[in-house]
Write an enzyme that holds these catalytic residues in place. Structure first.
Site, PDB file in Angstrom:
ATOM      1  N   GLY A 110     -25.902  54.928  19.907  1.00 51.03           N
ATOM      2  CA  GLY A 110     -25.260  53.444  20.035  1.00 51.03           C
ATOM      3  C   GLY A 110     -24.035  53.012  20.706  1.00 51.03           C
ATOM      4  CB  THR A 138     -16.940  51.126   3.845  1.00 56.18           C
ATOM      5  OG1 THR A 138     -16.476  51.461   5.575  1.00 56.18           O
ATOM      6  CG2 THR A 138     -16.546  51.602   2.781  1.00 56.18           C
ATOM      7  CB  CYS A 181     -13.232  51.152  15.215  1.00 56.05           C
ATOM      8  SG  CYS A 181     -14.049  52.033  15.826  1.00 56.05           S
ATOM      9  CG  PHE A 234     -15.556  42.916  16.910  1.00 54.56           C
ATOM     10  CD1 PHE A 234     -14.492  43.116  17.300  1.00 54.56           C
ATOM     11  CD2 PHE A 234     -16.874  43.700  17.834  1.00 54.56           C
ATOM     12  CE1 PHE A 234     -14.161  43.827  18.063  1.00 54.56           C
ATOM     13  CE2 PHE A 234     -16.346  44.614  18.457  1.00 54.56           C
ATOM     14  CZ  PHE A 234     -15.081  44.912  18.331  1.00 54.56           C
TER      15      PHE A 234
END
Length: 478
Positions: A15, A98, A281, A343
């Protein structure tokens, strides 16, 4: 475990971290064979593509690194068993999202993939291995991995577990790997642990000066990664909190940031007000830190770090609500054009992107969204919004939940920015792609519904110049 020169590396996970990190190690260490392994056949096929423009990750400079090392000593494969058997050192670089279920839901890291890796290594390995945590993990995960390896591994096979967290910023990952501020390696304090640390030090020393290679106890290394991201996110939320005050008082957050950044004790980095931080992150690591603090009965410390995330959520919500209120308190069936979905610039990563949450707020009010991002696909954009809806249903949230069919009827993705902007009621700038500054804004203004609004979430355009053209511009913190 005696000190041994590493000649064969295996990385589990191809990844955003595993792929670029292993590519640079292979580039800088031509004497070491590097195998990057992933169960995702499509991802591995893209890493092996002859057309380097089709690599699964967009990162400036990555294609040059892969081109130099691939086929020489860098290989991408799905053959996990073979490469675990052959490797001297195994990096674990799998996803640690998460948790969305059970104990720690919404805060703790989901370590199921890490545990699966540990059990797979233990079941396959027939010789001593050094295991390197590359994924971002909570404190004392290395201890858990070591316990699994020792309990389930074959008789006589010994394992050492190191923590070697990544400190990469997407968009500059290759530069960060070539010229790191520091390389952090944590391991056990006994002789076997120190030998394992030294083996990894020798790899990085091929291109990183030894003064920048920091060795610590394994727990300190694990916690340092979470803490570094928490401190950076804290600065972003701090200046964003001040941006809200600036808008009420008439101050300019850009001027405030510059003034305080001149203080050498504070510095100027990560003081740019925006619609909010995203990425894989910051939020995940802070929530992990919050969970750890609550687990160890430190509620005041947990509340402190939780507030960093709350301010970030507030900033995204505030930005979206400002669009709605400015457009006369309704955006029902109005075309809102998004410039940017990733992002941040120079990446195609959309994880926790502010654009996702702003879009969701506008969809709740009936808006029609048209998106242009130079690197993010329509499938990814629709998938991001669908994932948010699934989580909403699971949480019994009081907001509307849209099906993927609903999303595709209300969110349109364009290959051309000008198509996305034509006949728009408003433009929201949500990623800081440099190309946005070069657009023919006079032509764009002429083809928009009037009054033509621009909501600049990344301080990309000159408010003064845009208002001369005729736009009504709303910038954060001004």
């Amino acid at each position: 475990m005696s000190s041994k020169k590493v000649t064969n590396i295996c990385c589990l996970g191809a990844g955003y971290v595993g792929g670029p990190t292993m590519a640079v190690i292979a580039q800088k260490c031509p004497h070491i064979k590097v195998n990057v392994i992933d169960l995702n056949k499509e991802r591995i096929a893209l890493w092996n593509e002859s057309d380097l423009g089709k690599l699964p990750i967009y990162e400036p400079g990555l294609d040059d690194v892969v081109s130099e090392a691939r086929g020489r000593n860098l290989f991408f494969s799905t053959d996990i068993e073979r490469h675990i058997l052959e490797a001297d050192m195994i990096f674990i670089s799998v996803n640690t999202p998460t948790k969305t279920y059970g104990v720690g839901r919404g805060m703790a890291s989901d370590l199921k993939y890490v545990e699966l890796c540990a059990r797979q290594i233990a079941s396959i390995a027939t010789s001593d291995k050094i295991i390197v945590e590359k994924s971002t993990l909570p404190v004392r995960t290395a201890e858990a991995i070591k316990t699994i390896l020792d309990a389930t591994g074959k008789e006589g096979v010994r394992f050492q577990v190191l923590s070697n967290p990544e400190f990469l910023a997407e968009g500059t990952a290759i530069e960060d790997l070539h010229f790191p501020d520091r390389v952090l390696i944590g391991g056990e304090e006994d002789q076997d642990g120190q030998n394992a640390i030294q083996a990894l030090v020798e790899i990085y020393a091929n291109w990183v000066s030894r003064e920048r290679i920091v060795t610590t106890r394994v727990w300190s290394s694990e916690l340092s990664k979470l803490t570094a991201n928490a401190f950076l996110a804290q600065r972003v939320s701090s200046i964003n909190a001040i941006s809200a005050l600036c808008e009420k008082t008439g101050a300019d957050v850009k001027e405030v940031a510059y003034a305080i950044g001149q203080d050498s004790r504070i510095g100027s980095k990560f003081l740019k007000a925006s619609v909010g931080f995203g990425g894989s992150c910051f939020q995940k690591d802070i929530l992990n830190l919050v969970y750890l603090c609550r687990h160890f009965n430190l509620p005041e410390v947990a509340d402190y770090w939780q507030q960093v995330v709350k301010i970030n959520d507030y900033q995204k919500e505030r930005f979206a609500k400002n669009i709605i209120s400015t457009l006369f308190n309704t955006i029902s069936d109005k075309k809102i054009a998004f410039l940017g979905w990733a992002f941040k610039k120079d990446t195609n990563d959309t994880r926790e992107s502010a654009a996702i949450y702003v879009a969701d707020e506008l969809l709740q009010d009936g808006g029609i969204i048209h998106v242009y991002d130079p690197k993010v696909s329509a499938d990814q954009i629709h998938s991001d919004l669908e994932y948010l809806q699934r989580n909403r249903i699971e949480k019994s949230n009081d907001k509307l939940a849209f099906t993927i069919e609903d999303i595709k009827k209300r969110v349109f993705v364009h290959d051309s920015p000008y198509n996305a902007l034509t006949n728009a009621h408003a433009i929201a700038i949500l990623t800081e792609w440099d190309e946005f500054k070069t657009y023919d804004w006079i032509n764009i203004y002429n083809k928009m519904i009037k009054p033509a609004f621009v909501f600049d979430g990344r301080d990309m355009v000159s408010k003064k110049e845009m208002e001369k053209i005729g736009f009504k511009v709303y910038s954060i913190g001004k």
